[in-house]
Motif scaffolding. Structure first.
Motif: not given
Length: 102
Positions: A5-8, A10-12, A14
């Motif tokens: 996912s985009i959130d995964a 983004r988190s990675t 960061e």
């Protein structure tokens, strides 16, 4: 592997950014201190100290490399050097041919 996912992602990204910033700061600091020590007049640089600093730089680099690669692989975005894979395949083919002849 499923598409992350985009959130995964983004988190990675960061996390990778944080790890890389920390590693590069450590490496830069170790280099700066070593260069200052080398510039001191009248005092020889202890080669063992220099070796220890180089070992610390190597360790910081290896830790960052392994961590970043692991995180990228976790979301299916790790770099793959296709040329390296071709060289490995060519070497394996050469070894197989050499065994068949021998």
């Amino acid at each position: 592997m499923n598409t992350p996912s985009i959130d995964a992602l983004r988190s990675t990204v960061e996390l990778v950014d944080s790890v890389s910033q920390d590693a590069f700061r450590r490496i830069r600091s170790l280099c700066a201190v070593t260069l200052l020590a080398m510039e001191q007049q009248g005092k020889a640089l202890d080669l063992e100290h220099l070796a220890q600093v180089l070992k610390q730089i190597e360790q910081a680099s290896d830790e960052a490399h392994n961590y970043i690669n692991s995180e990228a692989e976790g979301v299916g975005c790790n770099y793959k050097d296709e040329r390296w894979y071709r060289r490995i395949d060519a070497r394996n083919a050469w070894r197989s041919a050499a065994k068949a002849e021998g």
